[in-house]
Design an enzyme around this catalytic site. Structure first.
Site, PDB file in Angstrom:
ATOM      1  N   ASP A  59      -8.450  -7.995  -1.586  1.00 50.55           N
ATOM      2  CA  ASP A  59      -9.324  -7.372  -0.679  1.00 50.55           C
ATOM      3  C   ASP A  59     -10.570  -9.126  -1.412  1.00 50.55           C
ATOM      4  O   ASP A  59     -10.558  -8.004  -2.233  1.00 50.55           O
ATOM      5  CB  ASP A  59      -9.933  -5.950  -0.725  1.00 50.55           C
ATOM      6  CG  ASP A  59      -9.205  -5.825   0.679  1.00 50.55           C
ATOM      7  OD1 ASP A  59      -8.496  -6.368   1.731  1.00 50.55           O
ATOM      8  OD2 ASP A  59      -8.828  -4.616   0.116  1.00 50.55           O
TER       9      ASP A  59
ATOM     10  N   GLY B 118     -13.966  -1.921  -2.207  1.00 51.32           N
ATOM     11  CA  GLY B 118     -13.273  -2.529  -2.054  1.00 51.32           C
ATOM     12  C   GLY B 118     -13.227  -1.727  -0.080  1.00 51.32           C
ATOM     13  O   GLY B 118     -14.292  -1.140   0.618  1.00 51.32           O
ATOM     14  N   CYS B 119     -12.169  -2.177   0.099  1.00 52.34           N
ATOM     15  CA  CYS B 119     -11.683  -1.849   1.970  1.00 52.34           C
ATOM     16  C   CYS B 119     -11.734  -0.609   1.653  1.00 52.34           C
ATOM     17  O   CYS B 119     -11.421   0.446   1.056  1.00 52.34           O
ATOM     18  CB  CYS B 119      -9.828  -2.115   2.041  1.00 52.34           C
ATOM     19  SG  CYS B 119      -9.554  -2.028   3.506  1.00 52.34           S
ATOM     20  N   PHE B 120     -12.834   0.285   2.832  1.00 49.90           N
ATOM     21  CA  PHE B 120     -12.388   1.576   2.922  1.00 49.90           C
ATOM     22  C   PHE B 120     -11.186   2.206   3.423  1.00 49.90           C
ATOM     23  O   PHE B 120     -11.336   3.487   3.329  1.00 49.90           O
ATOM     24  CB  PHE B 120     -13.340   1.891   3.513  1.00 49.90           C
ATOM     25  CG  PHE B 120     -13.288   1.043   5.421  1.00 49.90           C
ATOM     26  CD1 PHE B 120     -12.645   0.612   5.845  1.00 49.90           C
ATOM     27  CD2 PHE B 120     -14.236   0.404   5.674  1.00 49.90           C
ATOM     28  CE1 PHE B 120     -12.668  -0.232   7.194  1.00 49.90           C
ATOM     29  CE2 PHE B 120     -14.726  -0.259   6.779  1.00 49.90           C
ATOM     30  CZ  PHE B 120     -13.743  -0.632   7.546  1.00 49.90           C
ATOM     31  N   TRP B 121     -10.035   1.567   3.722  1.00 55.57           N
ATOM     32  CA  TRP B 121      -8.858   2.129   4.379  1.00 55.57           C
ATOM     33  C   TRP B 121      -8.679   2.906   3.223  1.00 55.57           C
ATOM     34  O   TRP B 121      -8.449   3.991   3.369  1.00 55.57           O
ATOM     35  CB  TRP B 121      -7.841   0.959   4.600  1.00 55.57           C
ATOM     36  CG  TRP B 121      -8.276   0.562   6.146  1.00 55.57           C
ATOM     37  CD1 TRP B 121      -9.090   0.947   7.123  1.00 55.57           C
ATOM     38  CD2 TRP B 121      -7.397  -1.306   6.626  1.00 55.57           C
ATOM     39  NE1 TRP B 121      -8.980   0.165   7.980  1.00 55.57           N
ATOM     40  CE2 TRP B 121      -7.461  -1.198   7.649  1.00 55.57           C
ATOM     41  CE3 TRP B 121      -6.172  -1.737   5.768  1.00 55.57           C
ATOM     42  CZ2 TRP B 121      -7.285  -1.801   8.718  1.00 55.57           C
ATOM     43  CZ3 TRP B 121      -6.207  -2.292   6.962  1.00 55.57           C
ATOM     44  CH2 TRP B 121      -6.255  -2.703   8.355  1.00 55.57           C
TER      45      TRP B 121
END
Length: 273
Positions: A182, A103-106
């Site tokens: 996401d 998913g989002c690397f954040w």
């Protein structure tokens, strides 16, 4: 504003030439550059530029390098720079790479980076065909890349098996349309393995997940060989440090969803017994 006219022009030139800069941003920056080159009032022009960029800056919707420049306009320090030069293996005997798309690397950096034995975590893109993809290109879903993290770890302090075990705790392995809030192929979960040893560990770990019967839906997480890893620009590195309040909100949502999913799995297992 701490920059001089000459320094500002140099920054504007670089941003205008930067392929990641969006067309609208480039138009606004070019207008300011042209005005400064004709000796228009420096403070007035920078105030106008700040006003134009402000709505997107407040929504954190400027491209990375433009966002850093906006902070300089405000007289604030640019975000702490990620030292890309330090993200490399120095000891091939005791260090190794691991790459995960979840998913989002954040939200994938902090859980790994805060573990003992992790030397560096880099956010970026991998698994696609486009060379040097931009953030916007990957976000569109047309390059084949996924957002991922590349981890350098000390094998004396933490094993690849432990990293894989942690990875399964961070994702929804049944969702092939993205992860959590996401959505899109660029957020699908993939374990990228760089050799046969990592491949065997990942495959065996996935088999255990399937055999556990904790999930009603099929485990769709892919296991693929590593390919070129393209780092994203500084603005998107170590999001949890730069935006702690926003990160905590996102993390809390993910944790609640995963806890609910695990509880359903435990109930399902008990009923089967």
């Amino acid at each position: 504003m701490n920059l001089t006219r000459e320094e500002t022009l140099r920054e504007l030139y670089n941003l205008i030439l930067n392929k990641d800069t969006r067309d609208w941003e480039r138009t606004v920056l070019t207008t300011t550059k042209d005005a400064l080159e004709t000796n228009e009032n420096f403070k007035v022009q920078m105030a106008k530029l700040e006003e134009k960029l402000r709505p997107l800056a407040l929504r954190d919707n400027l491209t990375g390098d433009v966002a850093d420049f906006y902070l300089k306009i405000l007289g604030e320090s640019a975000e702490e720079a990620f030292d890309f030069s330090k993200h490399r293996i120095k000891d091939f005997t005791h260090q190794d790479y691991a790459v995960f798309g979840g998913g989002c690397f954040w939200c994938m950096v902090e859980p790994f980076e805060t573990r003992a034995g992790i030397d560096s975590v880099l956010s970026g893109f991998t698994g696609g065909d486009t060379q040097q993809p931009s953030y916007d290109e990957v976000l569109s879903g047309g390059t084949g890349h996924v957002e991922a993290v590349e981890i350098i770890f000390d094998t004396r302090k933490i094993s690849y098996q432990e990293l894989v075990d942690l990875y399964w705790q961070l994702i929804d392995p049944t969702d092939n349309q993205g992860q959590f809030q996401d959505r899109g192929n660029q957020y699908r979960p993939i374990i990228f393995v760089r050799n046969d040893q990592q491949g065997k560990i990942a495959e065996k770990s996935k088999e255990k997940m399937i055999e556990s019967a904790r999930y009603k839906q099929p485990i769709i997480t892919e296991i693929k060989p590593t390919s070129t890893f393209w780092p994203v620009e500084n603005h998107y590195q170590q999001f949890y440090k730069k935006n702690p309040k926003r990160y905590k909100r996102i993390k809390r949502y993910r944790q609640r969803f995963l806890l609910y999913q695990r509880l359903k799995g435990e109930i399902r297992i008990r009923l089967q017994k």
